[in-house]
Design a protein around this motif. Structure first.
Motif, short mmCIF file in Angstrom:
data_model
loop_
_atom_site.label_atom_id
_atom_site.label_comp_id
_atom_site.label_asym_id
_atom_site.label_seq_id
_atom_site.Cartn_x
_atom_site.Cartn_y
_atom_site.Cartn_z
N GLN A 118 0.84 -1.20 0.00
CA GLN A 118 0.00 0.00 0.00
C GLN A 118 0.88 1.25 0.00
N ARG A 119 1.99 1.14 0.67
CA ARG A 119 2.86 2.30 0.78
C ARG A 119 3.72 2.52 -0.47
N TYR A 120 4.24 1.43 -1.03
CA TYR A 120 5.27 1.60 -2.05
C TYR A 120 4.83 1.35 -3.49
N LEU A 121 3.68 0.67 -3.68
CA LEU A 121 3.33 0.29 -5.05
C LEU A 121 3.32 1.49 -5.98
N GLN A 122 2.67 2.55 -5.57
CA GLN A 122 2.53 3.72 -6.45
C GLN A 122 3.08 4.98 -5.80
N THR A 123 4.17 4.83 -5.06
CA THR A 123 4.74 6.01 -4.43
C THR A 123 5.56 6.82 -5.44
N LEU A 124 5.71 8.10 -5.13
CA LEU A 124 6.39 8.99 -6.06
C LEU A 124 7.91 8.84 -6.01
N SER A 125 8.44 8.50 -4.86
CA SER A 125 9.87 8.69 -4.65
C SER A 125 10.75 7.49 -4.96
N SER A 126 10.14 6.35 -5.21
CA SER A 126 10.97 5.15 -5.44
C SER A 126 10.17 4.14 -6.25
N THR A 127 10.80 3.04 -6.61
CA THR A 127 10.09 2.00 -7.34
C THR A 127 10.51 0.63 -6.81
N LEU A 128 9.63 -0.35 -6.96
CA LEU A 128 9.93 -1.71 -6.51
C LEU A 128 10.73 -2.49 -7.55
N GLY A 129 10.89 -1.91 -8.74
CA GLY A 129 11.64 -2.61 -9.78
C GLY A 129 11.65 -1.80 -11.05
N ILE A 130 12.45 -2.25 -12.00
CA ILE A 130 12.48 -1.60 -13.31
C ILE A 130 12.43 -2.65 -14.41
N PHE A 131 11.74 -2.32 -15.48
CA PHE A 131 11.81 -3.15 -16.67
C PHE A 131 13.08 -2.79 -17.45
N THR A 132 13.72 -3.80 -18.01
CA THR A 132 14.87 -3.57 -18.88
C THR A 132 14.66 -4.38 -20.16
N SER A 133 15.54 -4.17 -21.14
CA SER A 133 15.38 -4.91 -22.39
C SER A 133 15.72 -6.38 -22.20
N GLY A 134 16.35 -6.74 -21.07
CA GLY A 134 16.67 -8.14 -20.84
C GLY A 134 17.48 -8.32 -19.57
N GLY A 135 17.81 -9.57 -19.28
CA GLY A 135 18.53 -9.90 -18.06
C GLY A 135 19.91 -9.27 -17.99
N THR A 136 20.57 -9.14 -19.12
CA THR A 136 21.90 -8.54 -19.10
C THR A 136 21.86 -7.13 -18.52
N LEU A 137 20.94 -6.32 -19.01
CA LEU A 137 20.85 -4.96 -18.48
C LEU A 137 20.39 -4.96 -17.02
N ALA A 138 19.51 -5.88 -16.67
CA ALA A 138 19.06 -5.95 -15.27
C ALA A 138 20.25 -6.27 -14.37
N ASN A 139 21.10 -7.21 -14.79
CA ASN A 139 22.28 -7.54 -13.99
C ASN A 139 23.25 -6.36 -13.92
N ILE A 140 23.44 -5.67 -15.03
CA ILE A 140 24.33 -4.50 -15.02
C ILE A 140 23.79 -3.45 -14.04
N CYS A 141 22.48 -3.23 -14.08
CA CYS A 141 21.90 -2.23 -13.18
C CYS A 141 22.02 -2.67 -11.72
N ALA A 142 21.92 -3.97 -11.47
CA ALA A 142 22.08 -4.47 -10.10
C ALA A 142 23.48 -4.18 -9.58
N VAL A 143 24.48 -4.46 -10.41
CA VAL A 143 25.86 -4.24 -9.98
C VAL A 143 26.14 -2.74 -9.84
N TRP A 144 25.55 -1.97 -10.72
CA TRP A 144 25.68 -0.50 -10.64
C TRP A 144 25.13 -0.01 -9.29
#
Lengths: 527, 527
Positions: B160-186
């Motif tokens: 209820q608090r975080y699903l649609q909050t303005l200041s953060s997100t629970l996740g991001i879509f990427t074009s694929g797992g490679t970019l998701a992994n890069i973003c995780a390490v970043w």
């Protein structure tokens, strides 16, 4: 031998003679596909033909409809799903295809492309490697080569040698311009390290981190690239034409040199996202060459114009770029997700090569050796289709028409006292602002400009909420006001279906909204 | 006022009363759309129902068909284009949808998804920002939240608090797992720097570059991430179950600490691409916590299983991950291009936030503030549709079926003397190899194993060329052979339409091909 697996009883009980279940049939062999297709057709038509008026909901109203957070336990029928989509989701999309929405960098997609998309998704080829794409790997290389030739005008011998060679590539598809720019800077960094190895401790030591030089209008993807790669941006001011100041570039290079900072990349913008301005490409390439620095042209917005005989002069000098970024989903009117990075010299593509034991083998045609991304869709087929169906002549017509629309809008703005044209179109973008009555025909102070900026923010927000027409806004330093940062309205004249009447409608809409604001603010009707 | 622009004469001469040209009508208002649709239907059906036999062309034959490098000057009709596509391109695609192609990590797409795709492309919403996507920004956040809850099992209050909050997100879509992994390490790198700033000169000084620890089966996207971010991979061996060796991880951490090297990220693999093996997630999370290191789970392959009540025990401990990568286009059967990175604590999403003056404003709902990519398509709608149409129960059936198929194939391999099962399935992947007759039922030397590897390379290549069935191959150290690297055949049992008969066909096909190789090599027919 038993043809079925040890499935749970519920799924198994309706197993058909061919071993499938009703559930699998519903997913893969549905007889209702024609009905589904018509539903989707209706949804598409409703979107494309929607009145421009928005749904009347504020974004908080819309937000309230998406607050459920439990994934459904049981699936529903596709019919039921489409009904909920039509009711709860589609009315709240942005009317990007409206001919009166002139603020976005995407155009409505020619109607054959979503059909090509359906084919791309059904084939679901993965162009990371040959085994999962076969012919589409070669097709991807082919369209990259065709476009490369439009940029670089290489010889027949060059393309005969490199188009389908095993060891390098003329370019890579990416999910968009941001990744293409990141890959360009990555290439530049690796290249610099190969030429003169950067001592390991140099790379991020504060004073001697690698430097990327470009104008203050550089896309924010370069901020991301710099942060990822441990580099630093050196932003140089633009002149009155919103082109990079060449003297400042030369000074930046020599000041970096004298401080022992390593310049790895000089970035030129070919079609700034705010104004469509194009940096002086040839002269920048000369500066880069003299300093032995990688020269990248970010033509995400403007690059499509190389396909247009009448307009490619705007990109004069692009052929000297080491790397060029282009977004197919901007001026080329492809669906979102089609970035490309081109390498003038295909050997540059080998600098960031990589492979993996179970995939993308070094001695293969696997295109994944050259890409930052791994698994990738065959978006090249969109470009292939557009190149063949629209052709160079077709793109020339589309671009010339788009330029003409921008000139028309600029004239319309200049002919109306309510507006001030801030940046005339060099390409098909322009920037302007509304002037409340008390600020017309007089010298404006910095305070006046702040008032006007606040007014334009309100105007753009109200216009967006009303939903009948749209331009975007930006906030940038403006040379003709001593570099003061102003809120500007930003129009993108890309949509081929926008007419002069649509442009007039938009400007009249803004005047009407502005009058409303004035009335509210002053508590009385304006004359 | 004149409604037309100053177009070139050729384009202008056929202008219609509504201001469009015939050319624009062909692109946007074609009456032939139904005919086009039927053509595309035919192409899709032909692909889905194709005999598995390949076109008989070698890749060099296919390559020869894509050597033209001039972009067409004049466009051709869509009819003509589709004809050339059917003739020159589609026959050369990889038969990824065949139930006898068991080597790829993508399944055939449920048939409603390309229809959803057509809608996504027609809407062409850009989820980088609210203005260009409106409701779809909230829908994207909603499906991320639904999936997040399946991974992390957070409380109602949390969502209820975080699903649609303005200041953060629970996740991001990427074009694929490679970019998701890069973003995780970043994220891990930035987080480490926030906690205890890495002295600038540390970051790439040879001995004290930031370190990423994971098993030797880590995906090659981590090599890319390390190279981009100036970090270093510390690869730890796996045990006999192809899971990371926990003792070796603890040792790696303490050896880095004693050498003054900063460990920024501990990576667990949840579904290795070669074997489907899952690292001990809970125990790794404890090690990471003790060392105060970011804990990332690369569940690109295995992560979908959290949706399956019967199988999610395989991912026990995933809920302790700081970040999780999932690929929708693998086990969830969505079209290619749907990676997601999840943040257990949404505050982690703020670490790599960025914005731009004309877009993605800091005080907006713009989802682009959190993503490495800029302009992005609304691929979330695929996941939304699949979640609602397939549901958790449906995914449970699909996964259980897939596991059963893998067990069936393992048994079939073990029951045949021609094959050796190297890695039994923990998930729906397995690895095996063919044993030429002289190597059966005997102790194998290292030389023998090399012969067998060479044989399996030939076998896999011939099978691929013949085209009736397919498995992929890999080359990896094998514990039961003293860590010798062997060529292995790798089967992925994902396709819901593959039956026991298809698996038997594939194994029989391999035996037949192997016999042919033997005959050629030994110059006489085998017994």
């Amino acid at each position: 031998m038993d043809m079925t697996f040890d499935l749970n009883a519920q799924a198994n009980k309706n197993r058909n003679t061919d071993g499938t279940t009703e559930f699998l049939r519903a997913l893969y062999r549905s007889d209702d596909n024609a009905a589904i297709r018509m539903r989707v057709d209706d949804s598409c038509d409703r979107f494309l033909n929607a009145s421009d008026a928005s749904d009347g909901n504020s974004i908080f109203d819309i937000c309230a409809k998406f607050k459920h957070f439990d994934m459904p336990r049981e699936g529903i029928s596709l019919e039921a799903y489409l009904t909920s989509l039509e009711r709860d989701v589609l009315p709240h999309c942005s009317h990007l295809a409206s001919p009166r929405y002139l603020g976005h960098m995407t155009a409505p997609i020619p109607q054959f492309l979503p059909e090509i998309g359906r084919l791309i998704q059904t084939l679901n080829q993965n162009v990371v490697k040959m085994e999962t794409s076969r012919g589409l790997t070669f097709l991807e290389r082919q369209v990259i080569g065709m476009f490369h030739r439009e940029i670089y005008r290489g010889s027949d011998v060059f393309y005969q040698r490199y188009l389908q060679t095993l060891s390098s590539t003329l370019g890579i598809f990416t999910s968009g311009g941001t990744l293409a720019n990141i890959c360009a800077v990555w290439t530049a960094l690796q290249r610099a390290q190969m030429n003169t190895p950067i001592v390991e401790s140099d790379r991020s030591a504060a004073k001697i981190r690698p430097v990327i030089i470009g104008s203050e209008l550089m896309h924010y993807s370069f901020d991301k690239a710099a942060e990822l790669l441990g580099a630093e941006l050196y932003k140089v001011p633009v002149d009155n034409q919103y082109q990079i100041n060449l003297g400042a570039v030369a000074q930046a290079i020599s000041s970096c040199e004298s401080e022992g900072r390593r310049v790895i990349c000089l970035v030129a913008v070919a079609g700034s996202t705010d104004y469509g301005s194009v940096d002086p490409l040839r002269k920048l390439s000369e500066l880069a060459k003299r300093a032995n620095v990688h020269f990248h042209v970010d033509a995400a917005w403007g690059g499509g114009l190389v396909l247009s005989e009448s307009n490619r002069y705007l990109l004069e000098g692009i052929e000297f770029a080491d790397t060029v970024t282009i977004d197919g989903h901007k001026q080329l009117m492809l669906p979102i997700g089609c970035g490309i990075l081109f390498f003038r010299d295909p050997e540059l593509s080998e600098i960031t090569m990589h492979h993996a034991p179970y995939a993308v083998r070094p001695t293969s045609f696997d295109q994944g050796r050259f890409t930052l991304e791994g698994t990738r869709p065959a978006t090249a087929l969109y470009l292939h289709a557009a190149m063949h169906v629209i052709g160079k002549t077709g793109y020339d017509v589309l671009f010339s028409d788009s330029m003409a629309r921008a000139r028309y809008m600029a004239q319309a703005i200049e002919s109306r006292p309510e507006f001030e044209l801030i940046v005339a179109p060099t390409m098909n973008l322009l920037a302007y602002r509304y002037l409340p009555e008390e600020y017309r025909n007089c010298t404006l102070s910095a305070e006046d400009n702040e008032e006007i900026s606040a007014f334009n923010v309100s105007l753009q927000k109200l216009q967006r909420q009303k939903g009948d027409s749209f331009v975007s806004r930006t906030f940038r330093p403006v040379p003709q006001y001593q570099g003061q940062s102003l809120t500007l309205l930003r129009a993108v004249l890309l949509n081929p279906l926008s007419t002069a009447a649509d442009i007039d409608f938009l400007l009249n809409d803004q005047v009407a909204i502005a009058t409303q604001i004035d009335e509210k603010e002053h508590g009385h009707a304006q004359q």
